[in-house]
Design a protein around this motif. Structure first.
Motif, PDB file in Angstrom:
ATOM      1  N   ILE A  27       0.834  -1.199   0.000  1.00 17.52           N
ATOM      2  CA  ILE A  27       0.000   0.000   0.000  1.00 17.52           C
ATOM      3  C   ILE A  27       0.868   1.247   0.000  1.00 17.52           C
ATOM      4  CG2 ILE A  27      -1.644   1.331   1.376  1.00 17.52           C
ATOM      5  CD1 ILE A  27      -2.793  -1.381   2.323  1.00 17.52           C
ATOM      6  N   LEU A  28       1.864   1.290   0.864  1.00 19.67           N
ATOM      7  CA  LEU A  28       2.754   2.449   0.938  1.00 19.67           C
ATOM      8  C   LEU A  28       3.466   2.683  -0.390  1.00 19.67           C
ATOM      9  CD1 LEU A  28       4.362   1.777   4.444  1.00 19.67           C
ATOM     10  CD2 LEU A  28       2.606   3.484   3.917  1.00 19.67           C
ATOM     11  N   ALA A  29       3.959   1.613  -0.992  1.00 21.13           N
ATOM     12  CA  ALA A  29       4.689   1.753  -2.250  1.00 21.13           C
ATOM     13  C   ALA A  29       3.764   2.255  -3.359  1.00 21.13           C
ATOM     14  CB  ALA A  29       5.314   0.408  -2.638  1.00 21.13           C
ATOM     15  N   TYR A  30       2.529   1.750  -3.390  1.00 19.94           N
ATOM     16  CA  TYR A  30       1.615   2.184  -4.436  1.00 19.94           C
ATOM     17  C   TYR A  30       1.251   3.662  -4.256  1.00 19.94           C
ATOM     18  CZ  TYR A  30      -2.281   2.711  -7.537  1.00 19.94           C
ATOM     19  OH  TYR A  30      -3.102   3.182  -8.529  1.00 19.94           O
ATOM     20  N   VAL A  31       0.970   4.060  -3.021  1.00 22.55           N
ATOM     21  CA  VAL A  31       0.608   5.459  -2.788  1.00 22.55           C
ATOM     22  C   VAL A  31       1.756   6.377  -3.174  1.00 22.55           C
ATOM     23  CG1 VAL A  31       0.016   7.153  -1.012  1.00 22.55           C
ATOM     24  CG2 VAL A  31      -1.109   4.928  -1.017  1.00 22.55           C
ATOM     25  N   ARG A  32       2.975   5.985  -2.830  1.00 26.03           N
ATOM     26  CA  ARG A  32       4.134   6.804  -3.200  1.00 26.03           C
ATOM     27  C   ARG A  32       4.234   6.961  -4.721  1.00 26.03           C
ATOM     28  NH1 ARG A  32       8.700   8.451  -0.720  1.00 26.03           N
ATOM     29  NH2 ARG A  32       8.330   7.147   1.131  1.00 26.03           N
ATOM     30  N   ARG A  33       4.037   5.869  -5.446  1.00 25.20           N
ATOM     31  CA  ARG A  33       4.104   5.932  -6.910  1.00 25.20           C
ATOM     32  C   ARG A  33       2.969   6.780  -7.463  1.00 25.20           C
ATOM     33  NH1 ARG A  33       5.065   0.376  -6.216  1.00 25.20           N
ATOM     34  NH2 ARG A  33       2.972  -0.137  -7.004  1.00 25.20           N
ATOM     35  N   HIS A  34       1.780   6.587  -6.925  1.00 18.84           N
ATOM     36  CA  HIS A  34       0.628   7.339  -7.411  1.00 18.84           C
ATOM     37  C   HIS A  34       0.820   8.833  -7.179  1.00 18.84           C
ATOM     38  CE1 HIS A  34      -3.490   8.949  -7.554  1.00 18.84           C
ATOM     39  NE2 HIS A  34      -3.744   7.958  -8.388  1.00 18.84           N
ATOM     40  N   ALA A  35       1.261   9.202  -5.990  1.00 20.10           N
ATOM     41  CA  ALA A  35       1.492  10.621  -5.697  1.00 20.10           C
ATOM     42  C   ALA A  35       2.567  11.196  -6.605  1.00 20.10           C
ATOM     43  CB  ALA A  35       1.885  10.787  -4.229  1.00 20.10           C
ATOM     44  N   GLY A  36       3.572  10.372  -6.919  1.00 18.71           N
ATOM     45  CA  GLY A  36       4.612  10.832  -7.837  1.00 18.71           C
ATOM     46  C   GLY A  36       4.072  11.092  -9.226  1.00 18.71           C
ATOM     47  N   ARG A  37       3.166  10.219  -9.700  1.00 18.39           N
ATOM     48  CA  ARG A  37       2.569  10.418 -11.020  1.00 18.39           C
ATOM     49  C   ARG A  37       1.682  11.656 -11.046  1.00 18.39           C
ATOM     50  NH1 ARG A  37       1.771   4.759 -10.613  1.00 18.39           N
ATOM     51  NH2 ARG A  37      -0.458   5.068 -10.200  1.00 18.39           N
TER      52      ARG A  37
END
Length: 259
Positions: A27-37
């Motif tokens: 979850i943390l990794a996905y949120v980080r990637r999503h926020a980056g996009r």
């Protein structure tokens, strides 16, 4: 907690368990990637002037979840390092362990408020309203952005006078720093026929104010049941009356939305 009006139990089989995620690292990794996009937010909206806002507690109360799990703390740590994103959750429970988490302004806590008499009837096993009010300045000082979630607004005899008293109590509880960053969301009651039937079995007194057919109209819910909300036309007048009251009592408080 077992709030008599809450939509969360309807999504969890009419129970309201604490939520723990076994895959928190994913979850943390996905949120980080999503926020980056997402990148830089192009302009303000009702959620926030600058940041993309992620509601991390849509189906639970994160303050309670944090009593048995590090999931919420992990998310607060994540968002304090995301330059264009902010976490947000509403709560009815004062968990002072969160004061030591150093959120650096990147987590918004929305303390849910209603008149104390309504809360004693409807907010089962939550922190008392006075305790929530007393916590706001402390959470602002600890680095949280603190808003208020004025909900649900339940129309009953004397409801507007009760809200006026609550708004006076809120104004008295806030220091200058809390007032400077305060905003509110205002949500009038939406009830559900299936939850109504559940409540009749264990807490029928709540239904005296929640289930008001003479004031409400029905709409088919996405889950197949019937939701009831205040009648079109009447509800607009209720919303205007309360938002006018907020403007008079809390002129520094921005209402993000009201419905």
């Amino acid at each position: 907690m077992a709030c008599a009006y809450c939509y969360v139990p309807r999504r969890k089989g009419y129970s309201n368990p604490i939520t723990v995620f076994a895959n928190i690292d994913q979850i943390l990794a996905y949120v980080r990637r999503h926020a980056g996009r997402q990148g830089v937010k192009p302009g303000p909206d009702q959620a926030d002037p600058h940041a993309w806002v992620y509601d991390i507690g849509e189906n639970s109360d994160c303050s309670v979840d944090a009593t048995i799990s590090d999931n919420v703390r992990d998310l607060v740590r994540l968002f304090r390092d995301l330059p264009h994103a902010k976490a947000s959750f509403a709560t009815k429970y004062v968990n002072r362990d969160l004061l030591d988490w150093d959120p650096r302004g990147r987590t918004r806590i929305r303390f849910s408020l209603m008149p104390a008499a309504d809360s004693r009837l409807l907010d089962i096993r939550t922190s008392p309203i006075a305790e929530r009010l007393a916590a706001i300045d402390d959470f602002v000082a600890a680095g949280y952005e603190v808003h208020v979630n004025l909900s649900p607004v339940v129309v009953r005899d004397g409801w507007l006078e009760s809200w006026a008293e609550l708004l006076d109590q809120l104004a008295s509880a806030l220091g200058p720093e809390a007032k400077a960053q305060l905003a509110a969301e205002v949500i009038f009651l939406t009830h559900n026929d299936r939850l109504h039937e559940v409540n009749l079995g264990w807490h029928p007194k709540a239904e005296d104010v929640l289930w008001r057919p003479e004031l409400q109209q029905a709409k088919r819910s996405q889950t197949g049941g019937w939701n009831v909300r205040y009648r079109t036309g009447q509800k607009g007048r209720y919303v205007a009356a309360l938002t006018d009251l907020i403007a008079a009592k809390l002129p520094y408080c921005r209402v993000r939305y009201a419905f």
